[in-house]
Design a protein around this motif. Structure first.
Motif, mmCIF file in Angstrom:
data_model
loop_
_atom_site.group_PDB
_atom_site.id
_atom_site.type_symbol
_atom_site.label_atom_id
_atom_site.label_comp_id
_atom_site.label_asym_id
_atom_site.label_seq_id
_atom_site.Cartn_x
_atom_site.Cartn_y
_atom_site.Cartn_z
ATOM 1 N N MET A 1 8.073 3.317 4.874
ATOM 2 C CA MET A 1 6.726 3.214 4.916
ATOM 3 C C MET A 1 6.390 3.185 6.062
ATOM 4 N N PRO A 2 5.333 3.521 7.315
ATOM 5 C CA PRO A 2 4.709 2.988 8.188
ATOM 6 C C PRO A 2 4.073 2.096 7.889
ATOM 7 N N TRP A 3 3.565 0.707 8.157
ATOM 8 C CA TRP A 3 2.566 -0.048 8.134
ATOM 9 C C TRP A 3 1.425 0.684 8.142
ATOM 10 N N ASP A 4 -0.038 -0.541 7.835
ATOM 11 C CA ASP A 4 -1.491 0.512 8.063
ATOM 12 C C ASP A 4 -2.421 -1.321 8.338
ATOM 13 N N LYS A 5 -3.421 -0.737 8.154
ATOM 14 C CA LYS A 5 -4.353 -2.359 8.486
ATOM 15 C C LYS A 5 -4.648 -3.013 7.299
ATOM 16 N N ASN A 6 -3.800 -2.012 5.929
ATOM 17 C CA ASN A 6 -3.981 -3.761 4.267
ATOM 18 C C ASN A 6 -2.713 -3.320 4.285
ATOM 19 N N ASP A 7 -1.606 -2.944 4.380
ATOM 20 C CA ASP A 7 0.016 -3.917 4.484
ATOM 21 C C ASP A 7 0.934 -3.712 5.317
ATOM 22 N N TYR A 8 1.038 -4.639 6.189
ATOM 23 C CA TYR A 8 1.816 -5.237 7.473
ATOM 24 C C TYR A 8 2.707 -6.438 7.483
ATOM 25 N N PRO A 9 3.487 -6.883 8.778
ATOM 26 C CA PRO A 9 4.156 -8.016 8.265
ATOM 27 C C PRO A 9 3.461 -9.071 8.608
ATOM 28 N N SER A 10 3.214 -9.980 7.941
ATOM 29 C CA SER A 10 3.438 -11.409 8.236
ATOM 30 C C SER A 10 2.415 -12.634 9.789
ATOM 31 N N SER A 11 3.597 -11.927 10.058
ATOM 32 C CA SER A 11 4.125 -12.456 11.434
ATOM 33 C C SER A 11 2.333 -11.659 11.971
ATOM 34 N N LEU A 12 1.862 -10.752 11.886
ATOM 35 C CA LEU A 12 1.116 -9.703 12.805
ATOM 36 C C LEU A 12 -0.441 -10.745 12.219
ATOM 37 N N LYS A 13 -0.345 -11.530 10.977
ATOM 38 C CA LYS A 13 -1.295 -11.406 10.167
ATOM 39 C C LYS A 13 -2.901 -12.429 11.162
ATOM 40 N N ASN A 14 -1.947 -12.761 12.576
ATOM 41 C CA ASN A 14 -3.113 -14.189 12.715
ATOM 42 C C ASN A 14 -3.591 -13.233 14.456
ATOM 43 N N LEU A 15 -3.438 -12.534 14.491
ATOM 44 C CA LEU A 15 -3.818 -12.345 16.359
ATOM 45 C C LEU A 15 -4.631 -10.922 15.743
ATOM 46 N N ASN A 21 -3.839 -4.114 15.780
ATOM 47 C CA ASN A 21 -3.674 -2.339 15.736
ATOM 48 C C ASN A 21 -2.542 -2.180 16.240
ATOM 49 N N LYS A 22 -2.533 -2.149 17.399
ATOM 50 C CA LYS A 22 -2.083 -2.311 18.721
ATOM 51 C C LYS A 22 0.094 -1.913 18.179
ATOM 52 N N ALA A 23 -0.271 -2.441 17.603
ATOM 53 C CA ALA A 23 1.247 -3.731 17.407
ATOM 54 C C ALA A 23 2.050 -3.368 16.185
ATOM 55 N N ILE A 24 1.366 -2.668 15.394
ATOM 56 C CA ILE A 24 1.015 -1.623 13.877
ATOM 57 C C ILE A 24 1.726 -0.242 14.553
ATOM 58 N N ASP A 25 0.667 0.020 15.682
ATOM 59 C CA ASP A 25 1.057 1.734 16.098
ATOM 60 C C ASP A 25 2.629 1.520 16.795
ATOM 61 N N GLU A 62 -11.965 1.227 21.214
ATOM 62 C CA GLU A 62 -10.964 2.345 20.283
ATOM 63 C C GLU A 62 -9.993 2.448 19.012
ATOM 64 N N MET A 63 -8.721 0.935 19.951
ATOM 65 C CA MET A 63 -8.171 0.204 18.860
ATOM 66 C C MET A 63 -8.670 -0.524 17.880
ATOM 67 N N LYS A 64 -9.262 -1.150 17.748
ATOM 68 C CA LYS A 64 -9.769 -1.909 16.807
ATOM 69 C C LYS A 64 -10.099 -0.576 15.911
ATOM 70 N N LYS A 69 -4.754 6.791 9.484
ATOM 71 C CA LYS A 69 -4.002 7.811 9.770
ATOM 72 C C LYS A 69 -3.389 7.375 11.263
ATOM 73 N N GLU A 70 -4.524 7.421 12.337
ATOM 74 C CA GLU A 70 -4.316 7.145 13.695
ATOM 75 C C GLU A 70 -2.533 6.216 13.866
ATOM 76 N N LEU A 71 -2.785 5.334 12.575
ATOM 77 C CA LEU A 71 -1.448 3.994 13.211
ATOM 78 C C LEU A 71 -0.349 4.688 13.053
ATOM 79 N N LYS A 72 -0.926 5.152 11.488
ATOM 80 C CA LYS A 72 1.338 6.455 11.346
ATOM 81 C C LYS A 72 1.400 6.802 11.221
#
Length: 156
Positions: A1-15, A21-25, A62-64, A69-72
């Motif tokens: 299942m792809p990650w999105d702005k609300n569901d992503y790995p915790s290692s990305l939370k402090n970015l 968003n770019k890392a998720i993409d 743009e990435m912010k 949908k764009e990230l997934k």
């Protein structure tokens, strides 16, 4: 299942938002191509930070503002390896191309990227090979091997 702005790995939370968003993409694209999630996250994070350092303000904004949908979603053009995950374990080659110098996975049907000059292609091939833990093989214009850089044990 792809990650999105609300569901992503915790290692990305402090970015910051743009980098996250770019890392998720990037991570979503890598998983689509067959990377293991645990391997995709650190690579995507590193590449997103590098992207941020070189991105224009417009690209950052743009990435912010990117939506889930764009990230997934991936179009066919975004599929670098054409659903051939076996290419992820193969080295990257820098070869002469009609439009300059190409970076291409060993056995790939088409190049990942084409550059105007060989130095840019070599830099990209080394970066991809290091991220994949494979080799970067540099060829001369006639096809002979000029040099080889081995990253096979660098991140596994």
């Amino acid at each position: 299942m792809p990650w999105d702005k609300n569901d992503y790995p915790s290692s990305l939370k402090n970015l910051n938002t743009a980098v996250r968003n770019k890392a998720i993409d990037i991570a979503n694209a890598m998983v689509d191509e067959g990377y293991d999630e645990n391997r995709a996250i650190p690579i995507a994070t590193s590449q997103a930070k590098e992207w941020y350092d070189n991105a224009s303000n417009k690209e950052i904004n743009e990435m912010k503002d990117a939506d889930d949908k764009e990230l997934k979603d991936r179009d066919e053009e975004d599929k670098q390896y054409d659903n051939r995950p076996e290419l992820l374990d193969r080295g990257e080659h820098v070869v002469a191309h009609d439009d300059g110098w190409a970076v291409q996975a060993n056995g790939a049907k088409k190049p990942d990227q084409v550059f105007d000059n060989k130095d840019e292609a070599i830099r990209r091939a080394k970066e991809v090979a290091e991220n994949k833990g494979t080799k970067a093989v540099i060829h001369k214009k006639n096809g002979d091997i000029q040099n080889e850089h081995n990253y096979e044990n660098s991140n596994k």
